[in-house]
Motif scaffolding. Sequence first.
Motif, PDB file in Angstrom:
ATOM      1  N   GLU A  54       0.831  -1.196   0.000  1.00  0.00           N
ATOM      2  CA  GLU A  54       0.000   0.000   0.000  1.00  0.00           C
ATOM      3  C   GLU A  54       0.868   1.250   0.000  1.00  0.00           C
ATOM      4  OE1 GLU A  54      -1.311   0.896   4.461  1.00  0.00           O
ATOM      5  OE2 GLU A  54      -1.876  -1.120   3.811  1.00  0.00           O
ATOM      6  N   THR A  77       0.283   5.684   0.458  1.00  0.00           N
ATOM      7  CA  THR A  77      -0.590   6.828   0.675  1.00  0.00           C
ATOM      8  C   THR A  77       0.057   8.054   0.064  1.00  0.00           C
ATOM      9  OG1 THR A  77      -1.413   5.868   2.725  1.00  0.00           O
ATOM     10  CG2 THR A  77      -1.741   8.220   2.432  1.00  0.00           C
ATOM     11  N   ASP A 137       3.960  10.706  -3.571  1.00  0.00           N
ATOM     12  CA  ASP A 137       4.318  10.308  -2.212  1.00  0.00           C
ATOM     13  C   ASP A 137       5.272  11.361  -1.659  1.00  0.00           C
ATOM     14  OD1 ASP A 137       5.121   9.101   0.144  1.00  0.00           O
ATOM     15  OD2 ASP A 137       6.239   7.500  -0.835  1.00  0.00           O
ATOM     16  N   GLU A 149      -6.154  13.123  -0.989  1.00  0.00           N
ATOM     17  CA  GLU A 149      -5.235  12.221  -0.305  1.00  0.00           C
ATOM     18  C   GLU A 149      -5.866  10.833  -0.329  1.00  0.00           C
ATOM     19  OE1 GLU A 149      -2.115  12.769   1.144  1.00  0.00           O
ATOM     20  OE2 GLU A 149      -2.271  14.640   0.047  1.00  0.00           O
ATOM     21  N   LYS A 155      -5.219   6.313  -0.216  1.00  0.00           N
ATOM     22  CA  LYS A 155      -4.388   5.148   0.086  1.00  0.00           C
ATOM     23  C   LYS A 155      -4.688   4.127  -1.001  1.00  0.00           C
ATOM     24  CE  LYS A 155      -3.770   3.561   4.284  1.00  0.00           C
ATOM     25  NZ  LYS A 155      -3.972   2.874   5.589  1.00  0.00           N
ATOM     26  N   ALA A 186      -7.448   8.711   2.352  1.00  0.00           N
ATOM     27  CA  ALA A 186      -6.440   8.611   3.412  1.00  0.00           C
ATOM     28  C   ALA A 186      -7.039   9.141   4.700  1.00  0.00           C
ATOM     29  CB  ALA A 186      -5.197   9.404   3.028  1.00  0.00           C
TER      30      ALA A 186
END
Length: 119
Positions: free
Chosen positions: A2, A4, A29, A58, A60, A91
């Motif tokens: 994963e 974010t 990122d 934002e 994930k 996120a």
Amino acid sequence: MELTGTLKVKNPEVQVSEKFKKREFVITDNSSQYPQHVQFQLTQDRCALLDNYQIGSEVKVFFNIRGREWKNQQGEIKYFNSLEAWRMEAASGGGSSSSPAAESKAIPALDSQSDDLPF
């Protein structure tokens, strides 16, 4: 795996063949000194996962790394990697890490007046 980050690029869906479609997007990122711009792809029915997010959101991204081998006309073997996203979510804002499900499974305090243990 994963990652974010901030949604930077959101490309339209591309119909590659009659039975295959894909959609690419880029996440920035910012977790290190130098921002990393990472491209992902969504395939088939997962292409719609990106519809709920706007540039600057934002997110994930949950993904798998895929690799393949290809031989060109000169007989040289080339290798390609792709990051195939399979799930996306907004996120979190950094709140509590415990989930409501975990809280509901908390062990209740024992009442010393009703101790009915057989030993």
